[in-house]
Design a protein around this motif. Structure first.
Motif, PDB file in Angstrom:
ATOM      1  N   VAL A 156       0.958  -0.866   0.133  1.00 35.45           N
ATOM      2  CA  VAL A 156       0.142  -0.084  -0.138  1.00 35.45           C
ATOM      3  C   VAL A 156       0.570   1.246   0.207  1.00 35.45           C
ATOM      4  CG1 VAL A 156      -1.636   0.776   1.326  1.00 35.45           C
ATOM      5  CG2 VAL A 156      -1.871  -1.022   1.102  1.00 35.45           C
ATOM      6  N   PRO A 157       1.094   1.556   0.740  1.00 35.00           N
ATOM      7  CA  PRO A 157       3.010   2.427   1.167  1.00 35.00           C
ATOM      8  C   PRO A 157       3.639   2.941  -0.354  1.00 35.00           C
ATOM      9  CG  PRO A 157       2.994   1.389   2.830  1.00 35.00           C
ATOM     10  CD  PRO A 157       2.121   0.554   1.714  1.00 35.00           C
ATOM     11  N   GLN A 178       4.808   4.696 -12.328  1.00 34.69           N
ATOM     12  CA  GLN A 178       4.002   4.270 -13.001  1.00 34.69           C
ATOM     13  C   GLN A 178       3.046   3.040 -11.666  1.00 34.69           C
ATOM     14  OE1 GLN A 178       5.100   2.174 -16.388  1.00 34.69           O
ATOM     15  NE2 GLN A 178       5.248   4.391 -17.462  1.00 34.69           N
ATOM     16  N   PRO A 179       1.897   3.454 -11.063  1.00 32.55           N
ATOM     17  CA  PRO A 179       1.554   2.158  -9.998  1.00 32.55           C
ATOM     18  C   PRO A 179       1.719   0.976 -10.750  1.00 32.55           C
ATOM     19  CG  PRO A 179      -0.641   4.185 -10.682  1.00 32.55           C
ATOM     20  CD  PRO A 179       0.575   4.347 -11.756  1.00 32.55           C
ATOM     21  N   ARG A 181       4.093  -0.520 -11.814  1.00 34.87           N
ATOM     22  CA  ARG A 181       5.525  -0.716 -12.097  1.00 34.87           C
ATOM     23  C   ARG A 181       5.660  -0.902 -10.050  1.00 34.87           C
ATOM     24  NH1 ARG A 181       9.215  -0.332 -15.705  1.00 34.87           N
ATOM     25  NH2 ARG A 181      10.958   0.490 -14.842  1.00 34.87           N
ATOM     26  N   ARG A 182       5.257   0.193  -9.193  1.00 38.36           N
ATOM     27  CA  ARG A 182       5.362   0.347  -8.474  1.00 38.36           C
ATOM     28  C   ARG A 182       4.771  -1.112  -7.365  1.00 38.36           C
ATOM     29  NH1 ARG A 182       3.732   6.219  -5.880  1.00 38.36           N
ATOM     30  NH2 ARG A 182       5.295   7.566  -7.419  1.00 38.36           N
ATOM     31  N   LEU A 183       3.276  -1.304  -8.333  1.00 40.55           N
ATOM     32  CA  LEU A 183       3.102  -3.116  -7.471  1.00 40.55           C
ATOM     33  C   LEU A 183       3.868  -4.030  -8.032  1.00 40.55           C
ATOM     34  CD1 LEU A 183       0.305  -4.463  -6.663  1.00 40.55           C
ATOM     35  CD2 LEU A 183       0.094  -4.128  -8.255  1.00 40.55           C
ATOM     36  N   ALA A 184       4.365  -4.198  -8.660  1.00 40.59           N
ATOM     37  CA  ALA A 184       5.658  -5.173  -9.176  1.00 40.59           C
ATOM     38  C   ALA A 184       6.425  -5.291  -8.700  1.00 40.59           C
ATOM     39  CB  ALA A 184       5.920  -5.321 -10.838  1.00 40.59           C
ATOM     40  N   PHE A 185       6.789  -3.586  -8.017  1.00 46.44           N
ATOM     41  CA  PHE A 185       7.755  -4.458  -7.182  1.00 46.44           C
ATOM     42  C   PHE A 185       7.996  -4.087  -5.951  1.00 46.44           C
ATOM     43  CE2 PHE A 185      11.437  -2.287  -4.070  1.00 46.44           C
ATOM     44  CZ  PHE A 185      12.502  -1.868  -5.115  1.00 46.44           C
ATOM     45  N   SER A 186       6.660  -4.066  -5.404  1.00 48.26           N
ATOM     46  CA  SER A 186       6.447  -4.339  -3.678  1.00 48.26           C
ATOM     47  C   SER A 186       7.040  -5.482  -3.431  1.00 48.26           C
ATOM     48  CB  SER A 186       4.725  -3.321  -3.423  1.00 48.26           C
ATOM     49  OG  SER A 186       4.062  -4.121  -4.439  1.00 48.26           O
ATOM     50  N   LEU A 187       6.224  -6.376  -4.406  1.00 49.13           N
ATOM     51  CA  LEU A 187       6.235  -8.275  -4.437  1.00 49.13           C
ATOM     52  C   LEU A 187       7.559  -8.502  -4.655  1.00 49.13           C
ATOM     53  CD1 LEU A 187       4.656 -10.711  -4.417  1.00 49.13           C
ATOM     54  CD2 LEU A 187       4.852 -10.904  -6.790  1.00 49.13           C
TER      55      LEU A 187
END
Length: 230
Positions: A156-157, A178-179, A181-187
């Motif tokens: 989420v952050p 880009q959200p 890319r951020r989502l993939a990076f968080s994983l």
């Protein structure tokens, strides 16, 4: 019919010219003995309605260009010179990010360990069993809960602001707008934190001190503002 000449510059004029094309001298319109064919001005005008007249353009080539000097100030003094343009200073890259990234992932690993330990104690208390017995019998249900809880702590952050909870304290930020890319990076960042010894080895061996998540996604964690610090 005799040729018509301008009385000022002796330029040759047409029979219906009202202005000299050379010097711009204007002439009075001569009355014609009869209106010309399709002459609009000869048509009868309605009473009380003014006749329209087109604006005449000045003669071409009559006005020479004028060089304008700087406008003097109101006090009559010479105008103040403009300040010189400031040189463009390129942003100097920040020092190596090895220790900030090591500290970040080590603290996040401790944070995840504490959060999952508290969740394990709470789950065992709710089940009325010991921690070993609870996870021995219900590990297939509790393991996904641990993974989802840990990922949400970083997901989420990172998606909303590009920073994990501890990145903001260290002045670090993910260099992506880009959200997805951020989502993939968080994983992958969760995987990098869980495998902190392997990520630390990657930071030691790579020239740019990249973490495991940066190597797997091709994205970078940079200091704010986003200046390349490596």
């Amino acid at each position: 019919m005799s040729r018509r000449l301008c009385p000022s510059c002796q330029a040759r004029l047409s029979a219906f010219a009202t202005e000299c094309p050379e010097c711009g001298l204007g002439f009075e319109r001569r009355e014609l003995p009869r209106p010309l064919l399709f002459q609009v001005s000869a048509a009868p005008q309605e009473p009380g309605r003014p006749s329209l007249q087109a604006i005449r353009a000045p003669a071409l080539g009559r006005v020479a260009p004028v060089a304008l000097d700087p406008v003097p100030s109101a006090s009559g003094e010479d105008p103040l010179p403009l300040p010189p343009a400031e040189p463009v200073v390129e942003e100097v890259p920040a020092p190596s990010s090895f220790w900030p990234l090591v500290r970040l992932e080590a603290l996040e690993a401790l944070l995840l360990a504490g959060l999952n330990g508290a969740f394990a104690l709470l789950a065992a208390r709710q089940l009325g069993l010991g921690v070993g017995a609870a996870y021995g019998n219900l590990w297939a249900f509790l393991a996904p809960l641990h993974a989802g809880l840990s990922w949400c702590l970083l997901l989420v952050p990172l998606v909303l602001s590009g920073q994990s909870p501890l990145m903001a304290r260290s002045g670090l930020q993910l260099a992506s707008e880009q959200p997805e890319r951020r989502l993939a990076f968080s994983l992958f960042h969760l995987l990098s934190v869980c495998l902190f010894p392997l990520s630390f080895l990657c930071m030691v061996l790579t020239p740019n001190h990249r973490t495991l998540a940066e190597l797997m996604t091709g994205q970078e964690i940079l200091f704010r503002p986003w200046s390349r610090m490596r």
